[in-house]
Design an enzyme around this catalytic site. Structure first.
Site, PDB file in Angstrom:
ATOM      1  N   ASN A 110       0.840  -1.198   0.000  1.00 54.84           N
ATOM      2  CA  ASN A 110       0.000   0.000   0.000  1.00 54.84           C
ATOM      3  C   ASN A 110       0.875   1.247   0.000  1.00 54.84           C
ATOM      4  OD1 ASN A 110      -0.403   1.946   2.507  1.00 54.84           O
ATOM      5  ND2 ASN A 110       0.174  -0.060   3.349  1.00 54.84           N
ATOM      6  N   PHE A 114      -1.468   8.119   4.411  1.00 56.82           N
ATOM      7  CA  PHE A 114      -2.258   8.690   5.510  1.00 56.82           C
ATOM      8  C   PHE A 114      -3.529   9.389   5.006  1.00 56.82           C
ATOM      9  CE2 PHE A 114       1.615   9.413   8.584  1.00 56.82           C
ATOM     10  CZ  PHE A 114       1.720   8.051   8.751  1.00 56.82           C
ATOM     11  N   SER A 174       5.806   4.919   8.721  1.00 58.45           N
ATOM     12  CA  SER A 174       5.190   4.670   7.423  1.00 58.45           C
ATOM     13  C   SER A 174       6.154   5.077   6.319  1.00 58.45           C
ATOM     14  CB  SER A 174       3.891   5.466   7.271  1.00 58.45           C
ATOM     15  OG  SER A 174       3.435   5.397   5.930  1.00 58.45           O
ATOM     16  N   ASN A 176       5.230   5.827   3.375  1.00 55.13           N
ATOM     17  CA  ASN A 176       4.437   6.509   2.355  1.00 55.13           C
ATOM     18  C   ASN A 176       4.290   8.009   2.560  1.00 55.13           C
ATOM     19  OD1 ASN A 176       3.943   4.014   1.036  1.00 55.13           O
ATOM     20  ND2 ASN A 176       2.384   3.551   2.568  1.00 55.13           N
ATOM     21  N   THR A 177       4.898   8.537   3.613  1.00 61.44           N
ATOM     22  CA  THR A 177       4.966   9.983   3.827  1.00 61.44           C
ATOM     23  C   THR A 177       6.424  10.378   3.729  1.00 61.44           C
ATOM     24  OG1 THR A 177       2.998  10.025   5.245  1.00 61.44           O
ATOM     25  CG2 THR A 177       4.539  11.862   5.448  1.00 61.44           C
ATOM     26  N   LYS A 216       5.420   3.496  17.002  1.00 64.38           N
ATOM     27  CA  LYS A 216       5.398   2.405  16.020  1.00 64.38           C
ATOM     28  C   LYS A 216       6.612   2.543  15.123  1.00 64.38           C
ATOM     29  CE  LYS A 216       2.402  -0.131  12.877  1.00 64.38           C
ATOM     30  NZ  LYS A 216       1.007  -0.315  12.409  1.00 64.38           N
ATOM     31  N   ASN A 245       5.875  -1.776  11.521  1.00 65.58           N
ATOM     32  CA  ASN A 245       5.113  -1.279  10.388  1.00 65.58           C
ATOM     33  C   ASN A 245       5.461  -2.119   9.150  1.00 65.58           C
ATOM     34  OD1 ASN A 245       3.590   0.541   8.701  1.00 65.58           O
ATOM     35  ND2 ASN A 245       4.060   2.191  10.138  1.00 65.58           N
TER      36      ASN A 245
END
Length: 337
Positions: A110, A114, A174, A176-177, A216, A245
């Site tokens: 994915n 966010f 994450s 993805n940021t 996390k 994560n």
């Protein structure tokens, strides 16, 4: 029964089927059908971080980003549910497509980024909950907020969710940021966690109740990097850690045609990487509560997370491939330990 439902859901693109599945679960919950289908929750109470968990199996953040499905998901028998990641302001996330099934590997990639409706919406939803289990809230920063100003976003979220959360998880892992994972190391981590810890203590005093603060972390760390993170966690007196994560590694899925899609990889391929980090953390932080997440798709896998050093476990991708019955399977396996 889930095999039939999965075969139907997998005919749709992953993000569409995700929404359809949650809406169907909501509908089943409204007529009181969740427990009739999946049975009563497993009772295996454990006290941790000053909280009472009805069993040791939780839902990982990311599946219900806005707490829109909290009651229905809780009815599946989770001992705790973590919602989010939430950011101060609503944001759409990355362009679609951004969710990919690697079915041959029981894995998911994915790159949501966010996507969420903002912290005010989530807080309103959590306030309306009927689910009586532990609710954790996972907080992050907006895409438009620079890494240098990330602390501001975390503090805004902390202030907003503190009174309605049973625990709060700081998501710094994450992939993805852009730039977020750089906050995991060295002085940057101390400069983030120190002020968040201080603010949480002030809020605890005002509320008259301690809300545990966790962080996390990612699985893609060397032994030395895990030791650095563990040191910061200890210095800033955090109450627990969530490991881990998603991974940016593609080594385990390089034969899959979708393996080069950008984003975080979850599911079975991250199982051992997560366990490795858990074992290292347990060595560095022998008494700190650890929530183990990553690749749990069976009762045996849940037990292996506990054996690695976790106190609690969380599910996500395993639910997609194995179905909601996995919650009870894992809870029963851990109860027998």
């Amino acid at each position: 029964m889930y095999n039939l439902a999965r075969s139907l859901l997998f005919r749709f693109d992953p993000e569409t089927s995700h929404g359809l599945a949650l809406n169907a679960l909501d509908a089943l919950h409204r007529v009181g059908g969740v427990q009739r289908v999946y049975g009563k929750p497993v009772s295996d109470p454990v006290e941790l971080m000053g909280l009472r968990f009805s069993n040791r199996v939780g839902l990982a953040a990311g599946l219900d980003k806005n707490a829109d499905h909290l009651d229905a998901l809780g009815a599946l028998g989770f001992g705790f549910v973590e919602v989010g990641t939430v950011t101060p302001k609503a944001q759409p996330g990355n362009p679609k497509p951004r969710l990919f099934r690697l079915a041959g590997h029981d894995a998911i990639i994915n790159r949501f980024g966010f996507n969420n409706k903002g912290v005010e919406h989530l807080v309103a939803q959590v306030k309306k909950r009927h689910y009586g289990g532990v609710v954790g809230i996972n907080i992050g920063k907006n895409l438009t907020t620079s890494v240098e100003s990330a602390l501001d976003d975390y503090l805004l979220c902390l202030d907003a969710v503190h009174s309605v959360a049973d625990y709060i998880a700081v998501n710094i892992s994450s992939p993805n940021t852009p730039g977020l994972r750089t906050l995991q190391f060295g002085e940057q981590l101390d400069e983030l966690l120190g002020p968040i810890r201080s603010r949480s203590q002030v809020l605890d005093a005002e509320l008259g109740r301690k809300v545990p603060l966790l962080v996390k972390i990612a699985p893609d760390m060397s032994e030395e990097e895990v030791a650095l993170v563990a040191g910061s966690i200890a210095r800033n007196a955090l109450d627990g850690v969530i490991a881990t994560n998603t991974t940016v590694s593609r080594e385990a899925v390089k034969s899959d045609p979708q393996s080069e899609e950008a984003g975080g990889l979850s599911g079975k391929p991250v199982f051992e990487a997560s366990n490795r980090v858990i074992r290292l953390l347990r060595t560095q932080l022998p008494t700190l509560p650890i929530i183990g997440v990553g690749g749990i798709d069976s009762g045996e896998a849940a037990s292996a997370k506990i054996a690695a050093g976790a106190d609690l476990v969380q599910l996500y991708s395993g639910l997609i491939y194995q179905g909601p019955g996995l919650v009870k399977t894992c809870a029963e396996a851990l109860k027998q330990q």
